[in-house]
Scaffold this active site. Structure first.
Site, PDB file in Angstrom:
ATOM      1  N   ARG A  15       6.606  13.739 -14.719  1.00 25.63           N
ATOM      2  CA  ARG A  15       7.625  12.454 -15.140  1.00 25.63           C
ATOM      3  C   ARG A  15       9.042  12.591 -14.513  1.00 25.63           C
ATOM      4  O   ARG A  15       9.383  13.720 -14.020  1.00 25.63           O
ATOM      5  CB  ARG A  15       7.736  12.565 -16.844  1.00 25.63           C
ATOM      6  N   LYS A  75      12.334  16.459 -19.651  1.00 26.19           N
ATOM      7  CA  LYS A  75      12.116  18.051 -20.559  1.00 26.19           C
ATOM      8  C   LYS A  75      13.307  18.619 -20.609  1.00 26.19           C
ATOM      9  O   LYS A  75      14.453  18.438 -19.760  1.00 26.19           O
ATOM     10  CB  LYS A  75      11.009  18.698 -19.908  1.00 26.19           C
ATOM     11  N   TYR A  94      14.947  15.283 -23.752  1.00 28.21           N
ATOM     12  CA  TYR A  94      14.261  16.133 -24.849  1.00 28.21           C
ATOM     13  C   TYR A  94      14.774  17.518 -24.773  1.00 28.21           C
ATOM     14  O   TYR A  94      14.868  18.194 -23.719  1.00 28.21           O
ATOM     15  CB  TYR A  94      12.793  16.225 -24.837  1.00 28.21           C
ATOM     16  N   HIS A  96      14.088  20.067 -28.131  1.00 28.15           N
ATOM     17  CA  HIS A  96      13.380  20.740 -28.841  1.00 28.15           C
ATOM     18  C   HIS A  96      13.968  22.143 -29.032  1.00 28.15           C
ATOM     19  O   HIS A  96      13.277  23.101 -28.412  1.00 28.15           O
ATOM     20  CB  HIS A  96      12.032  20.715 -28.143  1.00 28.15           C
ATOM     21  N   GLU A 118      14.654  13.507 -29.102  1.00 27.53           N
ATOM     22  CA  GLU A 118      13.939  13.759 -30.304  1.00 27.53           C
ATOM     23  C   GLU A 118      14.429  13.499 -31.821  1.00 27.53           C
ATOM     24  O   GLU A 118      14.104  13.510 -32.513  1.00 27.53           O
ATOM     25  CB  GLU A 118      13.044  14.951 -30.122  1.00 27.53           C
ATOM     26  N   SER A 134       5.037  10.560 -28.446  1.00 29.60           N
ATOM     27  CA  SER A 134       4.144  10.874 -29.720  1.00 29.60           C
ATOM     28  C   SER A 134       3.034   9.981 -29.583  1.00 29.60           C
ATOM     29  O   SER A 134       1.633  10.322 -29.833  1.00 29.60           O
ATOM     30  CB  SER A 134       4.800  10.675 -30.764  1.00 29.60           C
ATOM     31  N   ARG A 203       2.721   7.242 -47.919  1.00 28.61           N
ATOM     32  CA  ARG A 203       2.344   7.127 -46.303  1.00 28.61           C
ATOM     33  C   ARG A 203       0.679   7.307 -46.420  1.00 28.61           C
ATOM     34  O   ARG A 203       0.083   6.278 -45.656  1.00 28.61           O
ATOM     35  CB  ARG A 203       2.876   8.232 -45.512  1.00 28.61           C
ATOM     36  N   SER A 220      -2.012  16.536 -48.170  1.00 28.34           N
ATOM     37  CA  SER A 220      -1.884  17.831 -47.415  1.00 28.34           C
ATOM     38  C   SER A 220      -1.703  19.032 -48.298  1.00 28.34           C
ATOM     39  O   SER A 220      -0.260  18.822 -48.663  1.00 28.34           O
ATOM     40  CB  SER A 220      -1.170  17.630 -46.044  1.00 28.34           C
ATOM     41  N   ALA A 268       2.258  19.812 -32.468  1.00 33.25           N
ATOM     42  CA  ALA A 268       3.532  20.163 -32.810  1.00 33.25           C
ATOM     43  C   ALA A 268       4.161  21.400 -32.127  1.00 33.25           C
ATOM     44  O   ALA A 268       5.364  21.872 -32.244  1.00 33.25           O
ATOM     45  CB  ALA A 268       3.520  20.559 -34.167  1.00 33.25           C
ATOM     46  N   ILE A 269       3.548  21.852 -31.071  1.00 31.14           N
ATOM     47  CA  ILE A 269       4.092  22.899 -30.131  1.00 31.14           C
ATOM     48  C   ILE A 269       5.567  23.024 -29.473  1.00 31.14           C
ATOM     49  O   ILE A 269       6.169  23.956 -29.639  1.00 31.14           O
ATOM     50  CB  ILE A 269       2.914  23.455 -29.267  1.00 31.14           C
ATOM     51  N   ASP A 270       5.699  21.689 -29.269  1.00 22.99           N
ATOM     52  CA  ASP A 270       7.285  21.584 -28.815  1.00 22.99           C
ATOM     53  C   ASP A 270       8.340  21.979 -29.809  1.00 22.99           C
ATOM     54  O   ASP A 270       9.269  22.395 -29.305  1.00 22.99           O
ATOM     55  CB  ASP A 270       7.381  20.176 -28.493  1.00 22.99           C
ATOM     56  N   ASN A 300       4.008  20.143 -22.943  1.00 23.75           N
ATOM     57  CA  ASN A 300       4.375  18.788 -22.537  1.00 23.75           C
ATOM     58  C   ASN A 300       3.213  18.009 -22.121  1.00 23.75           C
ATOM     59  O   ASN A 300       3.096  17.550 -21.008  1.00 23.75           O
ATOM     60  CB  ASN A 300       5.276  18.929 -21.223  1.00 23.75           C
TER      61      ASN A 300
END
Length: 369
Positions: A15, A75, A94, A96, A118, A134, A203, A220, A268-270, A300
């Site tokens: 990107r 990134k 971003y 993170h 973010e 997302s 939600r 959850s 959710a790893i970021d 990514n």
């Protein structure tokens, strides 16, 4: 303002921070745009396209960092990049930061102004600069998970859609936000049986109203997740707390409930991942196995569909880039509380509360002028 765009250097990241049309918009507004040569080559945007848009091509990233007043990226900066940032220079990308204390230290040491896509907000409490990626990541999660379920990839050998006489795969989506909804939509479109979990009853009600009985909804919590794990083929982790580390929803001991060859895609790893066993992987080497369960934790993911992602990202970020360039960062963040929410590091201090808490720093809130 002089705006700079560098070539991304993270593994398999193609990107680019601005499309040629984004550069043209900045030039029309009276700004200068420096673009590192071949910055957009990975998505089919050649140097000639940036020149036609009015940008200037420079040979190296070092020239961009040394000259530009604002650097627009995709990134988080790698060590070789954040070491080149200058005092007062704006970095818009971003970040993170929650799971990346080294980057936070590097940004603080540079004395730069780091604004994170973010954590920029909107009037509805949404995250407009995170949303397009997302959406991409949620949709990609299903195709990545479907591929990982193939036997040759270490999976169960299950076809997500099933076939007549053979039931479809069971998919559990953790999180009813943008990632989760997009993952559920694609999984249902492929014929899978999908359950989505969220901690918010309103939600879940909204999701039920939007999708009807085909998409199963459930609150959850650990007990409900554990009840599903023995039966599911694919789990999508799509939870997010803006700026903070992702909550660990699946512990190491919970993995033993899953069948060998089942797959977890941790979007959710970021933000550190929502599994105790998650660690960041790359497009080059995307999966690993723990206790027989295939983990896909590419940090990514949208970089895998870089052209679509670049266009979607510039659509979202350009209005904010123009604000920063037209007004300078101080006036821009003073005028726009939502852009101010994007400030993570300001002149050597952590100014975002969730980031400060995640990293163990004292928060030093930015004061409007």
């Amino acid at each position: 303002m002089q705006v700079g765009v560098t070539k991304e250097i993270k593994n398999h990241e193609y990107r680019v921070g601005l499309t040629p049309s984004g550069v043209a918009a900045l030039v029309r507004a009276g700004h200068t745009v420096l673009v590192e040569t071949q910055a957009g080559a990975g998505v089919g945007f050649g140097d000639d396209m940036y020149l036609k848009a009015g940008g200037a091509i420079v040979r190296t990233a070092a020239e961009v960092f040394a000259t530009a007043e604002m650097v627009v990226k995709v990134k988080e900066p790698q060590p070789v990049e954040y070491r080149q940032l200058r005092p007062g220079q704006i970095l818009f990308t971003y970040l993170h930061l929650a799971p990346d204390p080294d980057q936070a230290k590097g940004l603080m040491a540079s004395d730069c102004v780091a604004i994170a896509y973010e954590t920029v907000t909107d009037e509805h409490g949404g995250l407009p600069l995170l949303k397009p990626m997302s959406e991409v990541a949620g949709r990609m999660a299903i195709q990545a998970g479907a591929h990982a379920l193939e036997k040759a990839q270490g999976g169960l050998g299950v076809l997500l859609s099933g076939v007549p006489g053979v039931p479809p795969a069971r998919v559990l989506v953790l999180g009813g936000g943008v990632v989760g909804i997009n993952a559920a939509r694609i999984a249902m479109g492929m014929g899978a049986q999908v359950t989505i979990m969220d901690i918010s009853l309103p939600r879940l009600t909204q999701i039920d109203n939007d999708f009807g009985p085909r998409l199963l909804t459930e609150v959850s919590n650990r007990e409900n997740i554990c009840a599903h794990l023995p039966e599911v083929d694919l789990v999508i982790g799509g939870v997010l707390i803006p700026g903070a580390a992702a909550p660990k929803l699946i512990s190491r001991d919970m993995l033993s409930l899953m069948r060998p060859g089942s797959v977890i895609v941790d979007v959710a790893i970021d933000q550190g991942g929502c599994l105790e066993t998650s660690r960041a992987t790359t497009h080059q080497d995307p999966t690993y196995v723990v206790d027989g369960v295939v983990h896909y934790c590419v940090a990514n993911m949208p970089g895998g569909v870089a052209r679509t992602s670049t266009q979607a990202l510039t659509n979202a970020t350009l209005p904010f880039v123009l604000q920063l360039a037209n007004k300078g960062y101080r006036q821009a963040v003073d005028d726009d509380v939502h852009l101010r929410d994007g400030l993570n590091i300001h002149r050597g201090k952590v100014v975002h509360p969730a980031v400060a808490m995640a990293l163990g720093y004292e928060c030093s809130p930015y004061r409007a002028q």
